[in-house]
Structures are given as C-alpha cells and as structure tokens.
Design an enzyme around this catalytic site. Structure first.
Site, PDB file in Angstrom:
ATOM      1  N   ASP A  45      62.518  34.775  64.829  1.00 43.98           N
ATOM      2  CA  ASP A  45      62.515  33.533  64.064  1.00 43.98           C
ATOM      3  C   ASP A  45      63.296  32.462  64.823  1.00 43.98           C
ATOM      4  O   ASP A  45      64.523  32.502  64.868  1.00 43.98           O
ATOM      5  CB  ASP A  45      63.145  33.810  62.689  1.00 43.98           C
ATOM      6  CG  ASP A  45      63.275  32.535  61.864  1.00 43.98           C
ATOM      7  OD1 ASP A  45      62.760  31.487  62.310  1.00 43.98           O
ATOM      8  OD2 ASP A  45      63.877  32.616  60.779  1.00 43.98           O
ATOM      9  N   ASP A 105      33.814   4.732 115.234  1.00 47.55           N
ATOM     10  CA  ASP A 105      34.588   4.512 113.999  1.00 47.55           C
ATOM     11  C   ASP A 105      34.273   3.142 113.405  1.00 47.55           C
ATOM     12  O   ASP A 105      33.245   2.529 113.717  1.00 47.55           O
ATOM     13  CB  ASP A 105      36.086   4.711 114.308  1.00 47.55           C
ATOM     14  CG  ASP A 105      36.874   5.218 113.115  1.00 47.55           C
ATOM     15  OD1 ASP A 105      37.241   4.398 112.262  1.00 47.55           O
ATOM     16  OD2 ASP A 105      37.112   6.437 113.014  1.00 47.55           O
ATOM     17  N   ASP A 106      35.170   2.664 112.577  1.00 46.23           N
ATOM     18  CA  ASP A 106      34.998   1.426 111.806  1.00 46.23           C
ATOM     19  C   ASP A 106      34.628   0.243 112.713  1.00 46.23           C
ATOM     20  O   ASP A 106      35.171   0.091 113.808  1.00 46.23           O
ATOM     21  CB  ASP A 106      36.344   1.144 111.120  1.00 46.23           C
ATOM     22  CG  ASP A 106      36.235   0.112 110.042  1.00 46.23           C
ATOM     23  OD1 ASP A 106      35.157  -0.467 109.881  1.00 46.23           O
ATOM     24  OD2 ASP A 106      37.254  -0.111 109.354  1.00 46.23           O
ATOM     25  N   ARG A 137      43.823  -3.353 101.101  1.00 41.08           N
ATOM     26  CA  ARG A 137      43.220  -3.580 102.422  1.00 41.08           C
ATOM     27  C   ARG A 137      42.110  -4.633 102.311  1.00 41.08           C
ATOM     28  O   ARG A 137      41.062  -4.515 102.931  1.00 41.08           O
ATOM     29  CB  ARG A 137      42.663  -2.275 102.996  1.00 41.08           C
ATOM     30  CG  ARG A 137      42.697  -2.249 104.521  1.00 41.08           C
ATOM     31  CD  ARG A 137      41.900  -1.093 105.096  1.00 41.08           C
ATOM     32  NE  ARG A 137      42.118  -1.005 106.542  1.00 41.08           N
ATOM     33  CZ  ARG A 137      41.317  -0.401 107.387  1.00 41.08           C
ATOM     34  NH1 ARG A 137      40.234   0.195 106.958  1.00 41.08           N
ATOM     35  NH2 ARG A 137      41.582  -0.359 108.659  1.00 41.08           N
ATOM     36  N   LYS A 165      32.016  10.534 109.381  1.00 39.14           N
ATOM     37  CA  LYS A 165      33.405  10.463 108.904  1.00 39.14           C
ATOM     38  C   LYS A 165      33.389   9.588 107.653  1.00 39.14           C
ATOM     39  O   LYS A 165      33.047   8.411 107.727  1.00 39.14           O
ATOM     40  CB  LYS A 165      34.296   9.849 109.982  1.00 39.14           C
ATOM     41  CG  LYS A 165      35.752   9.674 109.575  1.00 39.14           C
ATOM     42  CD  LYS A 165      36.577   9.185 110.756  1.00 39.14           C
ATOM     43  CE  LYS A 165      37.981   8.786 110.368  1.00 39.14           C
ATOM     44  NZ  LYS A 165      38.693   8.127 111.462  1.00 39.14           N
ATOM     45  N   TRP A 166      33.738  10.173 106.514  1.00 37.58           N
ATOM     46  CA  TRP A 166      33.590   9.528 105.198  1.00 37.58           C
ATOM     47  C   TRP A 166      34.960   9.062 104.736  1.00 37.58           C
ATOM     48  O   TRP A 166      35.776   9.868 104.296  1.00 37.58           O
ATOM     49  CB  TRP A 166      32.999  10.540 104.219  1.00 37.58           C
ATOM     50  CG  TRP A 166      32.660  10.027 102.873  1.00 37.58           C
ATOM     51  CD1 TRP A 166      33.508   9.562 101.913  1.00 37.58           C
ATOM     52  CD2 TRP A 166      31.346   9.950 102.301  1.00 37.58           C
ATOM     53  NE1 TRP A 166      32.813   9.201 100.787  1.00 37.58           N
ATOM     54  CE2 TRP A 166      31.471   9.433 101.001  1.00 37.58           C
ATOM     55  CE3 TRP A 166      30.064  10.279 102.758  1.00 37.58           C
ATOM     56  CZ2 TRP A 166      30.377   9.240 100.152  1.00 37.58           C
ATOM     57  CZ3 TRP A 166      28.990  10.089 101.918  1.00 37.58           C
ATOM     58  CH2 TRP A 166      29.149   9.568 100.635  1.00 37.58           C
ATOM     59  N   ASP A 167      35.209   7.766 104.811  1.00 35.26           N
ATOM     60  CA  ASP A 167      36.556   7.239 104.577  1.00 35.26           C
ATOM     61  C   ASP A 167      36.705   6.637 103.174  1.00 35.26           C
ATOM     62  O   ASP A 167      35.712   6.394 102.471  1.00 35.26           O
ATOM     63  CB  ASP A 167      36.861   6.182 105.656  1.00 35.26           C
ATOM     64  CG  ASP A 167      38.326   6.154 106.043  1.00 35.26           C
ATOM     65  OD1 ASP A 167      39.168   6.582 105.234  1.00 35.26           O
ATOM     66  OD2 ASP A 167      38.635   5.691 107.154  1.00 35.26           O
ATOM     67  N   ASN A 179      39.694   3.841 101.738  1.00 34.55           N
ATOM     68  CA  ASN A 179      40.940   3.251 102.214  1.00 34.55           C
ATOM     69  C   ASN A 179      41.762   2.444 101.219  1.00 34.55           C
ATOM     70  O   ASN A 179      42.390   1.451 101.597  1.00 34.55           O
ATOM     71  CB  ASN A 179      40.638   2.383 103.440  1.00 34.55           C
ATOM     72  CG  ASN A 179      40.580   3.245 104.694  1.00 34.55           C
ATOM     73  OD1 ASN A 179      41.421   4.115 104.890  1.00 34.55           O
ATOM     74  ND2 ASN A 179      39.592   3.025 105.525  1.00 34.55           N
ATOM     75  N   CYS A 217      38.025  11.695 104.732  1.00 30.75           N
ATOM     76  CA  CYS A 217      39.140  10.877 105.206  1.00 30.75           C
ATOM     77  C   CYS A 217      39.505   9.925 104.077  1.00 30.75           C
ATOM     78  O   CYS A 217      38.637   9.508 103.310  1.00 30.75           O
ATOM     79  CB  CYS A 217      38.699  10.079 106.436  1.00 30.75           C
ATOM     80  SG  CYS A 217      39.977   9.016 107.133  1.00 30.75           S
ATOM     81  N   ASP A 271      46.755   9.408 109.211  1.00 33.25           N
ATOM     82  CA  ASP A 271      46.673   8.309 110.187  1.00 33.25           C
ATOM     83  C   ASP A 271      47.867   8.338 111.119  1.00 33.25           C
ATOM     84  O   ASP A 271      47.937   7.540 112.052  1.00 33.25           O
ATOM     85  CB  ASP A 271      46.601   6.957 109.462  1.00 33.25           C
ATOM     86  CG  ASP A 271      45.166   6.605 109.102  1.00 33.25           C
ATOM     87  OD1 ASP A 271      44.248   7.296 109.564  1.00 33.25           O
ATOM     88  OD2 ASP A 271      44.966   5.634 108.349  1.00 33.25           O
TER      89      ASP A 271
HETATM   90  C1  GLA Z   1      41.325   4.741 108.067  1.00 32.88           C
HETATM   91  C2  GLA Z   1      41.158   6.026 108.831  1.00 32.88           C
HETATM   92  C3  GLA Z   1      41.280   5.759 110.311  1.00 32.88           C
HETATM   93  C4  GLA Z   1      40.226   4.761 110.726  1.00 32.88           C
HETATM   94  C5  GLA Z   1      40.381   3.495 109.901  1.00 32.88           C
HETATM   95  C6  GLA Z   1      39.246   2.526 110.169  1.00 32.88           C
HETATM   96  O1  GLA Z   1      42.611   4.265 108.129  1.00 32.88           O
HETATM   97  O2  GLA Z   1      42.090   6.971 108.419  1.00 32.88           O
HETATM   98  O3  GLA Z   1      41.132   6.956 111.036  1.00 32.88           O
HETATM   99  O4  GLA Z   1      38.961   5.321 110.545  1.00 32.88           O
HETATM  100  O5  GLA Z   1      40.387   3.759 108.526  1.00 32.88           O
HETATM  101  O6  GLA Z   1      39.358   1.378 109.431  1.00 32.88           O
END
Ligand code: GLA
Length: 731
Positions: A53, A366-367, A443, A476-478, A480, A526, A548
């Site tokens: 209890d 990349d970007d 960003r 690479k599929w980001d 941010n 990513c 990064d």
């Molecule tokens: C992020 C990723 C980086 C790069 C930048 C590009 O920060 O982690 O590796 O691809 O974006 O804008």
C-alpha cells in the site's frame, strides 16, 4: 520457440540467445512487465513485484480495500492514461467527450512466425526464419480505443523490436496527443544513462550520468532526429564498462523529432519511454482508423562492446537494405571541400582525372550543379542542370567521368526550397509556413511540405527523371536546416498536429519509391553532415555522411561516439585538406587516412593541388582500404580506449573467425616524456599465434589481450599507427 505462453500463470516469455523478456497479464488484465535482461528460463518472475500500500498511489476500484494494486508502482509494458499512474506515460488521449483517460486491459494475444512490418514506416526485416512476432491487444472499454503491442523477437541476434498500433474501435474520433513506441520499466538497480549529444559539425558526443529522480528527456523538437541528440540511448549499470555490466540499448528507427524520457520513481525504479516527439503532435483517429508508431530496437548485453556488436550486426543485416548494404562500397571523391559552389565541367573533370589515376572508384558532384545555384541563397527546388556552369549538360561530364572508369554520383536536397527558385515562385504554398506569418529561414531556405502528396509526386518526377536520363550510380540526399513553421496548407486547422509525422511519412514514401525503382543506385543520407543519422534513414540509405567536420582528430570522437549504436559501414568518412577547413588544424595524410578508413571511405579535397608524395600516399591508402574493407566493415569493432579521454585513441577490428585483425591508434596530444602507448587488444583467439605485419613479430592472442602491446613512442603532430594481425597457427 522464442515466444512461449504459459496459460496457467498468464505469462508471455520471449527468449533470445542470451536474453529473456517476460510479461504477465494480471488479475485485472493489465500487462505487467516482469523482466528484460539475462536469460532466466521459464521461471515465473511475478514474485519480484512488491504488492504494497503506497499512499498517494491510487488503486483501481477492484483493489480499493486492499490498496495493494497500484498502476503507479507496477512495472508495465505500456501505460494507461489518467487513471493513477503518475510516472511518464506512453500515451495521452482526448476522448470524444473531452475526458482524458484510457485504461488499457488485455483482450488477446497472437504468436506469429516471421517479423511484422509497419505500414509506411521502416521496420527491421527477417532474412528467413530469424524472427517471431508477438502481438498483444489491449483495449479501453469505455471508448473502444485499442492498442496492439508488437514484439519482434530475433532470437540469434539478441534483439527485440517493439512498436504500438492504436486502433479506434469506437464510434467517434479520439485524439492522440502522445503515442510512444515503447515503455520499459527496468529492474531495480543503479542505472546510468548514456546519450549522444552534439551540434552541427560535432555530432554524437557520448555523455554518461546517473539517472536522477527528476524526469530526464533526450529528444529533438526540430522535425528531424537532429545533430543535437540522437534517437539512441543506453541505460547501463553504474559500474558497467566496455567489457561487462548490464547494458540496454533503445534505438528509435525514426528520422523525425523524437523523445526519450527517463524517470527514477519514488521507489527507485527506472522507467524509459521513447517515441515520436509530442511537442507538436496531435493525431485525430477516426472510427476504424489505425495509427502506427515507429519501431524501437531493443537490445540487452553484458558490457557496452557486446551491446554495440548487437546493434552493428542488426543494422547491417536487418535494417539496411538493397544491393549495396552488405557489398563493398566505392571509394569516392566528392568535390564539395575542393571547390564548394565554384564548379564547372573542366574543374570537375580535372578532379575526377586525378582521382581515377589514384584508384578512386566514384566521382560525386556536390551542391551547385542545378538551377541558379551560385551560393546557398538560390536554386533549391529546381532540379535541372545549370547550363551556365555545365554548358554541355550533365551527360557530357558523366560520359567523360565514366570514360575514366569511374562511376558518377550527384547531390540533391529534395525536401527544401529557396524563395529564389522557379519552384517557389510557382508554388509558394508548397513550403511549410503559417498563414499570416513570415516563415523563419535556415541557411536561407524553406522546408517543403512533405505531407502534401502533390509535393512528393513532384519530387518523385524530378528525381526519377534525373536517374532515368543520366547514368547516375549514387545519390547524396541532403537536408540542411531544422524544421519550424510546422503548418501545411493542405490540412485543416484541427489536423495541423499531424504535419510533423506526415512529413516523415512523405519522405519515407518518396525514398521507398525511388530505391525500389532504382535498386542499383547507392543512396547516402546527409543532413548538414550527421543531423539525420538514425536507423530510420539507414533503412533507405545504407550510409550517411557522418559530419561536416572532417578534421581527423574531431572525427575520432564523432566516429567513436556513433560507434556505440551504429556500424562503421554506415558512416561516410572522407580524407580532407590540411589545414582542415572546419578547424584549421594540420594533420598528416597518414592519420587522415587511418581515421577515414574506419567508415564508408572517400576523399574530399582538391587533388589537383596536392604534392606528388601526398598523391602517392593516397594511392597506397586506396589500395590498402580495398584490401582491408571486408575486415573493417564486416569485422567486430572494439573501442580500445575511451573515445573522449586520454592522449591517444585506439580501436580495433577483428574478423568474425578471429583470423585477422586491424588495430588503429592516433596520438591526440603528444607528450614530451610520453607514458607508454600500451594497449590490451580484444576479441582475438587466445590460443592463436598472430603475425604482426608492421613489426614482424609473432605473438599469441592470449599475450596480446592479457599482457598487451606497447607501441613505439610517436612524436610530432597527431601521429598514427596501424597494425595488421593475421593468424599464423593455432596451438
Ligand atoms: C551540407 C553537407 C555538405 C555539403 C553541403 C552542400 O552541409 O553536409 O557535405 O554537401 O551541404 O551545400
């Protein structure tokens, strides 16, 4: 049979190779949790629960006189709500009449062969006769809300998965304000919590502290699993070490916001609850509808290393999927830290040419290759080539790169849009934003509404066209930024609490369509590095860019911290420039190679500007990685030192058959009169004689593990060493 029902005592016992889990349906139909930990056989463990209890811990009406039955004290598999359990709860409901109560009592259970799946969500899979499923159905008789608790028992792998399905078997809509995946009441003990906190470019720093009597929360309200916290926690005995001590892991296979709550209650029993973050969550469940929570992967082991091994094996074999997940991965060169946004065909080809000459397998653009993308202020959403940068189109570059014998990969960030983009100009309502409010930027970008089918279909069209029209072997599929302004223009006001989770379902649905249609493409996740590093994403992308921060010395902690739950094959790791772009630190090429090789390996620096001797070293590293990759990715991983303490860090790989091993050591702060670099190796066969390639000695496993090995002292900036051990004979 790994799941057994003892009808007489109403006991359900789940057994794996080294663990046992037991629950019992009590006299009122509540599902009690009796045990999770080392195996205890079929013993009925109900005797452990104290019926006493406790004042101010209410009693169900059936026990109002005895006062010995209290939901506030009894360990449970899943909690009821608003009926006298004052600890952290598994659920929160609003009933049609506005009341907030649910009393979940046993209705039935089923034991099934194989592993359950979860509609629309990642769920560990069975490779054939590996798993059994238990489904226990509980119900609130007043509203008809049912909860089905699913347990996937992977006997040989020492893993039990769990998730909950809510079914509205009533006649009116019920609102779920919280819907956790798991409630785990731990045995009495002296428990520590280990979790993995961080920030952008410094993810998964291990932190360990005793679990106090206040509620401790680890979670993310950012709409993603986040850099700041990871949906993996360890609860271990205060004295547990790498080698021994009760250690439990709870890993949520989910990429959205999450919450793990821990409470040490008034009688020193610890409860852990984990699931979707409930900050913005509110889900309307109409009659006949179901809601599925994400899956939690539970494991118990004696010591932290054994726990990590369970997760490494399980993630590689039962979470990651597709053609690439168990295969050797391409060594890649990524142009990001080499050129950032300043890319053109000539520069990219020059970089690829250098890389091909050094034996690198794949080039990643990349970007910056699309839309009006000259910096991070514009272009996201416009997934078509920027002809000003690449006047001959993508195919011209891809063909030239393929002509070098290299594969081609490309960067995308599908869930985002810049205000300055054709997409946003045509569909401003496709971005998340509340009516009448200016959205918050991250960003300089906004987040697309992945709960809107039109948005997801648009992205599917863009990405599938990209993959169909070009010879792309890797994506690479980001992602941010963190998500706020959580408001969808396609959902009514009373369903806005569903947006965060519907966003994640939209993402998973899109990924599922793409990976099924393009099974040959390797996807790497990513999110500004490792902001969405979780078992949910690993279900679609077998590797994720870890951080990064590419500084080799910082990476020792980031990779070491991540290793508690995730295998090295899932961690994207690249050799970058020295001085490092994030920290300015100078490290030798050798050390950068040693660190990055303990991952999904690659390079991210301007190879065209390197000295000849650096290039020679890279050529050797690539060759060595190809030789060692199977040992590194498929072997057992041992942390030989604390990843965040001491003046050197060491770790080791041992092949499952114990015939090969690779020991790595990096000195993180050299000393003038150094303490010996003395380490006891792990995981070897004591009776085997090992040849150490680098110093040509033959030493037994027993000696290397019990007496240890002393490395030659090393001077200078961040020196490193590797030792390759191979069995020469068994005694
Ligand atoms: C992020 C990723 C980086 C790069 C930048 C590009 O920060 O982690 O590796 O691809 O974006 O804008």
């Amino acid at each position: 049979m790994s799941i057994v029902y003892d009808q007489q005592h109403k006991l359900l016992t789940l057994t794996t190779a080294n663990t046992g889990y037991q629950m019992q349906i009590d006299e009122l139909g509540f599902l009690r949790h009796l045990h999770y930990g080392s195996k205890t056989g079929s013993q009925n463990l109900a005797y452990q629960i104290l019926e006493h209890d406790y004042a101010f811990s209410g009693n169900p009406v059936e026990f109002r006189k005895e006062r010995t039955h209290s939901l506030d004290i009894i360990p449970q598999e899943f909690t009821s709500f608003g009926v006298g359990d004052f600890r952290v709860n598994s659920v929160a409901v609003v009933n049609p009449d506005g009341s907030r109560a649910a009393r979940f009592q046993y209705v039935s259970h089923e034991i099934l062969d194989g592993k359950y799946t979860i509609p629309g969500l990642p769920a560990a899979y069975d490779n054939g006769n590996e798993a059994q499923t238990l489904v226990v159905t509980l119900k609130d008789d007043v509203t008809g809300l049912m909860v089905r608790l699913y347990y996937g028992v992977f006997e040989k792998l020492d893993v039990i998965t769990r998730y909950a399905e809510f079914v509205n078997a009533g006649e009116e809509t019920i609102t779920l304000d919280k819907a956790s995946s798991v409630c785990l009441d731990l045995p009495l003990g002296n428990w520590d919590l280990m979790h993995f906190w961080g920030k952008h470019a410094l993810e998964r720093q291990p932190e360990r502290s005793p679990i106090g009597h206040c509620v401790t929360t680890v979670g993310s309200t950012r709409g993603t699993s986040s850099h700041q916290h990871n949906p993996f926690i360890i609860i271990c005995d205060h004295d547990a070490t790498e080698d021994y001590g009760d250690s439990y892991g709870l890993m949520l296979a989910y990429s959205g916001g999450f919450k793990a709550e821990l409470e040490n209650n008034q009688i020193n029993c610890v409860r852990a609850v984990m699931g979707i973050d409930d900050t913005y969550f509110s889900w309307k469940l109409g009659p006949g509808q179901s809601f599925h929570t994400p899956e939690v992967i539970l494991s118990y082991a004696d010591g932290l290393t054994a726990l990590s091994h369970n997760y490494h094996r399980f993630i590689r074999h039962n979470i990651c999927r597709g053609k690439h997940h168990l295969e050797k991965r391409p060594v890649l060169i990524n142009n990001w830290e080499a050129t950032y946004f300043q890319l053109d065909e000539e520069k990219m080809f020059a970089l690829a040419k250098e890389a091909a000459a050094l034996g690198i397998d794949q080039f990643v653009l990349d970007d910056g290759w699309f839309g009006e993308r000259y910096d991070d202020n514009a272009g996201l959403g416009d997934w078509f080539v920027n002809y000003k940068k690449l006047p001959n189109g993508l195919d011209s570059l891809i063909n030239k790169i393929n002509g070098l014998g290299m594969k081609f990969g490309i960067w995308v960030e599908p869930e985002m849009v810049n205000e300055d983009s054709e997409l946003y100009r045509s569909h401003p309502d496709w971005a998340l934003s509340e009516p009448g409010r200016t959205p918050t930027f991250g960003r300089n970008q906004l987040v697309l509404d992945m709960s809107n089918k039109e948005v997801v279909d648009y992205l599917y069209d863009c990405l599938s066209t990209l993959l169909k029209e070009h010879n792309i072997a890797y994506i690479k599929w980001d992602f941010n930024r963190s998500i706020c302004n959580v408001y969808s223009h396609v959902l009514p006001a009373d369903r806005q609490g569903e947006v965060s989770h519907r966003f994640v379902l939209g993402l998973y649905g899109l990924l599922e369509r793409l990976i099924s249609e393009f099974p040959d493409v390797l996807f790497e996740g990513c999110s500004g590095g490792g902001g969405r590093f979780d078992a949910g994403m690993l279900y679609y992308t077998p590797q994720i860019w870890l951080s990064d921060d590419t500084d080799a010395i910082e990476r020792l902690i980031i990779q070491g911290g991540t290793s508690y739950g995730y295998p090295v094959s899932s961690m994207g790791a690249h050799v970058s420039a020295s001085p490092n772009h994030q920290t300015g630190r100078r490290t030798p090429m050798y050390t950068r190679g040693v660190v990055a090789m303990s991952g999904a390996f690659g390079y991210e620096l301007d190879l065209t500007r390197l000295l000849k001797r650096d290039k020679e070293e890279i050529r050797e590293q690539v060759q060595q990685y190809h030789q060692d990759e199977i040992l590194i990715h498929r072997g057992l991983y041992y942390r030989l030192t604390d990843v965040a303490k001491g003046y050197y860090t060491a770790w080791q790989f041992v092949s499952e058959d114990k015939s090969q091993s690779l020991v790595n050591l990096v000195v993180t702060s050299p000393q003038p009169t150094p303490d010996p670099l003395h380490i006891r190796f792990k995981g070897l066969d004591p009776d085997t004689l090992y040849r150490i390639k680098e110093d040509k000695q033959n030493i037994t496993g027993a000696a290397l593990m019990k007496a240890g090995y002393t490395f030659t002292p090393m001077m200078g900036d961040y020196p490193a060493a590797q030792l390759h051990l191979s069995a020469v004979s068994c005694k």
